[in-house]
Design a protein around this motif. Structure first.
Motif, PDB file in Angstrom:
ATOM      1  N   THR A  65       0.831  -1.202   0.000  1.00 17.53           N
ATOM      2  CA  THR A  65       0.000   0.000   0.000  1.00 17.53           C
ATOM      3  C   THR A  65       0.867   1.254   0.000  1.00 17.53           C
ATOM      4  N   GLU A  66       0.245   2.370  -0.312  1.00 13.33           N
ATOM      5  CA  GLU A  66       0.961   3.650  -0.276  1.00 13.33           C
ATOM      6  C   GLU A  66       1.515   3.912   1.126  1.00 13.33           C
ATOM      7  N   GLU A  67       0.719   3.594   2.126  1.00 16.37           N
ATOM      8  CA  GLU A  67       1.158   3.803   3.515  1.00 16.37           C
ATOM      9  C   GLU A  67       2.352   2.914   3.848  1.00 16.37           C
ATOM     10  N   ALA A  68       2.255   1.629   3.503  1.00 19.09           N
ATOM     11  CA  ALA A  68       3.340   0.687   3.796  1.00 19.09           C
ATOM     12  C   ALA A  68       4.604   1.052   3.021  1.00 19.09           C
ATOM     13  N   ALA A  69       4.440   1.618   1.830  1.00 22.77           N
ATOM     14  CA  ALA A  69       5.587   1.960   0.983  1.00 22.77           C
ATOM     15  C   ALA A  69       6.455   3.059   1.580  1.00 22.77           C
TER      16      ALA A  69
ATOM     17  N   LYS B 277       7.072   3.164   4.973  1.00 24.13           N
ATOM     18  CA  LYS B 277       7.606   2.692   6.252  1.00 24.13           C
ATOM     19  C   LYS B 277       9.090   2.384   6.140  1.00 24.13           C
ATOM     20  N   ARG B 278       9.782   2.678   7.227  1.00 26.43           N
ATOM     21  CA  ARG B 278      11.205   2.350   7.354  1.00 26.43           C
ATOM     22  C   ARG B 278      11.355   1.497   8.601  1.00 26.43           C
ATOM     23  N   ILE B 279      12.314   0.626   8.603  1.00 25.55           N
ATOM     24  CA  ILE B 279      12.561  -0.223   9.764  1.00 25.55           C
ATOM     25  C   ILE B 279      13.626   0.457  10.616  1.00 25.55           C
ATOM     26  N   ASP B 280      13.260   0.808  11.833  1.00 28.90           N
ATOM     27  CA  ASP B 280      14.174   1.463  12.782  1.00 28.90           C
ATOM     28  C   ASP B 280      14.827   2.722  12.218  1.00 28.90           C
ATOM     29  N   ASN B 281      14.191   3.337  11.231  1.00 26.91           N
ATOM     30  CA  ASN B 281      14.731   4.542  10.577  1.00 26.91           C
ATOM     31  C   ASN B 281      16.130   4.334  10.009  1.00 26.91           C
ATOM     32  N   ASN B 282      16.512   3.074   9.805  1.00 25.66           N
ATOM     33  CA  ASN B 282      17.825   2.772   9.230  1.00 25.66           C
ATOM     34  C   ASN B 282      17.741   2.274   7.798  1.00 25.66           C
ATOM     35  N   THR B 283      16.559   1.949   7.338  1.00 29.45           N
ATOM     36  CA  THR B 283      16.412   1.416   5.983  1.00 29.45           C
ATOM     37  C   THR B 283      15.805   2.479   5.072  1.00 29.45           C
ATOM     38  N   ASN B 284      15.925   2.225   3.796  1.00 31.28           N
ATOM     39  CA  ASN B 284      15.189   3.030   2.828  1.00 31.28           C
ATOM     40  C   ASN B 284      13.760   2.524   2.818  1.00 31.28           C
ATOM     41  N   HIS B 285      12.833   3.372   2.398  1.00 33.65           N
ATOM     42  CA  HIS B 285      11.468   2.887   2.241  1.00 33.65           C
ATOM     43  C   HIS B 285      11.251   2.424   0.801  1.00 33.65           C
ATOM     44  N   VAL B 286      10.158   1.714   0.573  1.00 34.83           N
ATOM     45  CA  VAL B 286       9.869   1.141  -0.738  1.00 34.83           C
ATOM     46  C   VAL B 286       9.704   2.238  -1.789  1.00 34.83           C
ATOM     47  N   ILE B 287       9.187   3.388  -1.415  1.00 38.80           N
ATOM     48  CA  ILE B 287       9.075   4.501  -2.376  1.00 38.80           C
ATOM     49  C   ILE B 287      10.465   4.864  -2.889  1.00 38.80           C
ATOM     50  N   TRP B 288      11.436   4.987  -1.997  1.00 39.55           N
ATOM     51  CA  TRP B 288      12.800   5.329  -2.426  1.00 39.55           C
ATOM     52  C   TRP B 288      13.357   4.238  -3.337  1.00 39.55           C
TER      53      TRP B 288
ATOM     54  N   LEU C 113      14.516   2.378  -9.007  1.00 40.69           N
ATOM     55  CA  LEU C 113      14.260   1.486 -10.139  1.00 40.69           C
ATOM     56  C   LEU C 113      13.826   2.290 -11.363  1.00 40.69           C
ATOM     57  N   VAL C 114      12.932   3.232 -11.147  1.00 40.99           N
ATOM     58  CA  VAL C 114      12.474   4.098 -12.240  1.00 40.99           C
ATOM     59  C   VAL C 114      13.650   4.898 -12.795  1.00 40.99           C
ATOM     60  N   SER C 115      14.469   5.423 -11.907  1.00 41.08           N
ATOM     61  CA  SER C 115      15.640   6.193 -12.321  1.00 41.08           C
ATOM     62  C   SER C 115      16.572   5.358 -13.203  1.00 41.08           C
ATOM     63  N   CYS C 116      16.774   4.091 -12.844  1.00 42.59           N
ATOM     64  CA  CYS C 116      17.605   3.196 -13.664  1.00 42.59           C
ATOM     65  C   CYS C 116      17.033   3.066 -15.068  1.00 42.59           C
ATOM     66  N   ARG C 117      15.719   2.946 -15.166  1.00 42.35           N
ATOM     67  CA  ARG C 117      15.103   2.787 -16.479  1.00 42.35           C
ATOM     68  C   ARG C 117      15.291   4.049 -17.330  1.00 42.35           C
ATOM     69  N   TYR C 118      15.145   5.205 -16.730  1.00 41.34           N
ATOM     70  CA  TYR C 118      15.372   6.442 -17.503  1.00 41.34           C
ATOM     71  C   TYR C 118      16.841   6.585 -17.869  1.00 41.34           C
ATOM     72  N   TRP C 119      17.720   6.175 -17.011  1.00 40.18           N
ATOM     73  CA  TRP C 119      19.150   6.230 -17.284  1.00 40.18           C
ATOM     74  C   TRP C 119      19.472   5.366 -18.502  1.00 40.18           C
ATOM     75  N   ILE C 120      18.946   4.140 -18.518  1.00 41.69           N
ATOM     76  CA  ILE C 120      19.146   3.259 -19.675  1.00 41.69           C
ATOM     77  C   ILE C 120      18.603   3.925 -20.934  1.00 41.69           C
TER      78      ILE C 120
ATOM     79  N   LEU D 217      12.321  15.561   2.065  1.00 42.45           N
ATOM     80  CA  LEU D 217      11.781  15.732   0.716  1.00 42.45           C
ATOM     81  C   LEU D 217      10.419  15.078   0.577  1.00 42.45           C
ATOM     82  N   ASP D 218       9.629  15.598  -0.335  1.00 40.90           N
ATOM     83  CA  ASP D 218       8.332  15.001  -0.652  1.00 40.90           C
ATOM     84  C   ASP D 218       8.516  14.062  -1.830  1.00 40.90           C
ATOM     85  N   TYR D 219       8.308  12.786  -1.597  1.00 41.89           N
ATOM     86  CA  TYR D 219       8.468  11.778  -2.634  1.00 41.89           C
ATOM     87  C   TYR D 219       7.138  11.520  -3.326  1.00 41.89           C
ATOM     88  N   PRO D 220       7.193  11.099  -4.586  1.00 35.89           N
ATOM     89  CA  PRO D 220       5.958  10.781  -5.309  1.00 35.89           C
ATOM     90  C   PRO D 220       5.314   9.531  -4.727  1.00 35.89           C
ATOM     91  N   THR D 221       4.072   9.314  -5.096  1.00 33.60           N
ATOM     92  CA  THR D 221       3.359   8.117  -4.651  1.00 33.60           C
ATOM     93  C   THR D 221       3.878   6.896  -5.410  1.00 33.60           C
TER      94      THR D 221
END
Length: 174
Positions: free
Chosen positions: A31-35, A37-48, A53-60, A86-90
């Protein structure tokens, strides 16, 4: 199966197509909410992770001559670190960006010539055993995608979801 103009892409193209499948499977049920979430504020979230992944595709795509620009380039370019200010996209917006660039890249991968792939492309890493050219940078992007799917796979489990499936959508042609 489509045939590439360059035999150098015989490994890259199936990996690229599998990653297109994996993109959908990895994000299924998040879900958008779950995306966010960070674990112990040490991980990246799924949105990041998804933004990267999207950035890699545009780079290619840009390496292959596609002029489309990543709408979220400022947030994710070259694996920019997560910044909570920063405000990340959905997740939904990122999925649409992935789906917009990926089929275009696939067509360019099919028509890329050895000459296109051998063009110099600076990674800025100065690794003495890697020739800095378009082909090897595409390979580095595929490796980056593998890494990001691994992170999302772990986050799926930490979010209480089942592991990512390897189901194939035969209608997904890129």
């Amino acid at each position: 199966m489509d045939t590439a103009a360059s035999k150098k892409l015989e490994i890259i193209i199936p990996a690229y197509r599998m990653h297109s499948q994996s993109f959908r499977n990895a994000l299924d049920g998040i879900t958008e909410e779950a995306a966010l979430k960070r674990i112990d504020n040490n991980t990246n979230h799924v949105i990041w992770m998804t933004g990267n992944l999207v950035s890699c595709r545009y780079w290619i795509g840009n390496m292959l001559g596609i002029d489309d620009k990543d709408p979220y380039n400022d947030l994710f370019k070259e694996g920019r670190a997560l910044d909570e200010s920063l405000d990340y996209p959905t997740l939904e917006k990122l999925k649409k960006s992935f789906e917009a660039i990926s089929p275009k890249n696939y067509q360019k991968l099919l028509t890329a010539t050895d000459e296109d792939l051998d063009k110099a492309y600076s990674f800025g890493m100065n690794v003495p055993f890697i020739k800095e050219n378009v082909l090897n940078m595409i390979g580095m992007c595929i490796a980056r995608e593998d890494y990001l799917f691994g992170q999302i796979g772990l986050m799926r489990k930490l979010l209480g979801l089942k592991g990512m499936s390897y189901d194939i959508d035969k209608n997904l042609t890129y």
